[in-house]
Design an enzyme around this catalytic site. Structure first.
Site, PDB file in Angstrom:
ATOM      1  N   ASP A  67       0.822  -1.206   0.000  1.00 41.17           N
ATOM      2  CA  ASP A  67       0.000   0.000   0.000  1.00 41.17           C
ATOM      3  C   ASP A  67       0.859   1.259   0.000  1.00 41.17           C
ATOM      4  OD1 ASP A  67       0.969  -0.351   2.575  1.00 41.17           O
ATOM      5  OD2 ASP A  67      -0.972  -0.724   3.486  1.00 41.17           O
ATOM      6  N   ASN A 138      -6.937  -2.660  14.639  1.00 42.26           N
ATOM      7  CA  ASN A 138      -8.365  -2.882  14.365  1.00 42.26           C
ATOM      8  C   ASN A 138      -8.582  -4.074  13.427  1.00 42.26           C
ATOM      9  OD1 ASN A 138      -7.509  -1.914  11.913  1.00 42.26           O
ATOM     10  ND2 ASN A 138      -8.961  -0.210  11.779  1.00 42.26           N
ATOM     11  N   HIS A 140      -6.966  -4.583  10.529  1.00 46.89           N
ATOM     12  CA  HIS A 140      -6.752  -4.361   9.090  1.00 46.89           C
ATOM     13  C   HIS A 140      -5.499  -5.067   8.592  1.00 46.89           C
ATOM     14  CE1 HIS A 140      -4.399  -0.368   9.879  1.00 46.89           C
ATOM     15  NE2 HIS A 140      -3.529  -1.222   9.396  1.00 46.89           N
ATOM     16  N   GLU A 145      -9.619  -1.898   5.635  1.00 47.96           N
ATOM     17  CA  GLU A 145     -10.181  -1.560   6.938  1.00 47.96           C
ATOM     18  C   GLU A 145     -11.440  -2.375   7.227  1.00 47.96           C
ATOM     19  OE1 GLU A 145      -8.503   0.121   8.882  1.00 47.96           O
ATOM     20  OE2 GLU A 145      -7.680   1.974   8.048  1.00 47.96           O
TER      21      GLU A 145
HETATM   22  C1  GLP Z   1      -0.232   0.297   8.685  1.00 50.91           C
HETATM   23  C2  GLP Z   1       0.010  -0.472   7.367  1.00 50.91           C
HETATM   24  C3  GLP Z   1      -0.201  -1.935   7.551  1.00 50.91           C
HETATM   25  C4  GLP Z   1       0.454  -2.355   8.843  1.00 50.91           C
HETATM   26  C5  GLP Z   1      -0.337  -1.808   9.986  1.00 50.91           C
HETATM   27  C6  GLP Z   1       0.291  -2.055  11.360  1.00 50.91           C
HETATM   28  O1  GLP Z   1      -1.169   1.275   8.610  1.00 50.91           O
HETATM   29  N1  GLP Z   1      -0.748  -0.024   6.245  1.00 50.91           N
HETATM   30  O2  GLP Z   1       0.338  -2.634   6.430  1.00 50.91           O
HETATM   31  O3  GLP Z   1       0.474  -3.749   8.968  1.00 50.91           O
HETATM   32  O4  GLP Z   1      -0.683  -0.471   9.788  1.00 50.91           O
HETATM   33  O5  GLP Z   1       1.321  -1.179  11.626  1.00 50.91           O
HETATM   34  P1  GLP Z   1       2.352  -1.385  12.793  1.00 50.91           P
HETATM   35  O6  GLP Z   1       3.209  -2.510  12.384  1.00 50.91           O
HETATM   36  O7  GLP Z   1       3.115  -0.091  12.855  1.00 50.91           O
HETATM   37  O8  GLP Z   1       1.581  -1.657  14.010  1.00 50.91           O
END
Ligand code: GLP
Length: 265
Positions: A67, A138, A140, A145
């Site tokens: 993404d 959450n 995702h 989402e």
């Molecule tokens: C982000 C990314 C995800 C990631 C998630 C968790 O927004 N788009 O690909 O897995 O949130 O992030 P973190 O590893 O910093 O908790």
């Protein structure tokens, strides 16, 4: 699906890197889906060490980011273009083939067309052999989402308020966190031939429990892993604290004589 308990962030990162390296060795022209966020940083650091040491050749490997924010310049420190350069691509001189490094273009004039091109580029590369994923608090995955279609393809999405708040820690001014992103869909991710998920810390415990033990539901997009035939989910003790099923530790798993044959089943 193989859920493997690891002691902590470091073990998760080292183990994930070694699994990825093994897959690259097995298929040098591998097509990888790669995540961002805080969780994979340790894994990238390990990969950088391995690539620097010349233990594996990644020049034929292709990388597709999951993404990217919409409207954030590629040079912006928090863009995922910049993240990948900072943590992986610029870390090892001449290790990668630039044409094989793909990040969605969240600044495209025609975003719809850019989404279609990204999806087509993954297909043209032969589809993802292995897609690595973090998980949002959450539930995702990538930027899919809660409430998304579980068959979605690459598209532009509006970020959940929770995600904007979670990601605000990376921005000097929280008001500037982008509200939209271009993301692989859950359908795109499910098409990958294998998945590795990473979860570390207590903040992920509820999401991990929902993904692994809850119903398959768009309320928790990560629950799609239950429908995928080849998943390895590395969960540290803190992130596993909400699970009722006991999963093997890496030590237990490794001592199983059949472990190698069923790792990605
Ligand atoms: C982000 C990314 C995800 C990631 C998630 C968790 O927004 N788009 O690909 O897995 O949130 O992030 P973190 O590893 O910093 O908790």
């Amino acid at each position: 699906m193989r859920v493997i308990r690891v002691a902590d962030y470091q073990e998760m990162s080292d183990l994930c890197a070694s699994l990825v390296v093994a897959q690259i060795k097995a298929k040098p022209d591998i097509v990888l889906g790669v995540p961002t966020g805080g969780t994979p940083l340790g894994m990238y650091a390990r990969l950088v060490e391995t690539f620097r040491a010349g233990e594996v050749d990644v020049r034929r490997a292709s990388f597709f980011n999951l993404d990217e924010y919409v409207g954030l310049p590629h040079e912006h420190a928090q863009s995922y273009h910049a993240y990948m350069r900072r943590h992986l691509y610029d870390q090892v001189e001449d290790a990668f083939t630039p044409e094989n490094l793909h990040v969605p273009d969240g600044n495209a004039g025609d975003l719809q067309k850019a989404c279609e091109s990204y999806e087509a580029a993954i297909r043209a590369a032969g589809g993802m052999d292995l897609c690595m994923l973090g998980i949002g608090a959450n539930g995702h995955v990538a930027f899919n989402e809660p409430g998304c279609s579980l068959a979605s393809r690459v598209r532009v999405v509006r970020l959940a308020e929770r995600t904007v708040l979670d990601n605000a820690r990376f921005f000097a001014d929280p008001a500037t966190v982008p509200r939209h992103a271009m993301t692989m869909g859950t359908g795109t991710i499910r098409d990958a031939r294998a998945l590795i998920l990473l979860a570390s810390g207590e903040g992920k415990a509820a999401a991990v429990a929902a993904a692994l033990e809850g119903p398959v539901t768009s309320r928790c997009p990560a629950s799609i892993v239950q429908l995928h035939p080849r998943v390895v989910f590395l969960v540290d003790e803190a992130a596993a604290s909400g699970l009722t099923v006991r999963h093997p530790s890496w030590e237990e798993y490794r001592s199983d004589p059949h472990a190698e044959t069923f790792l990605f089943q």
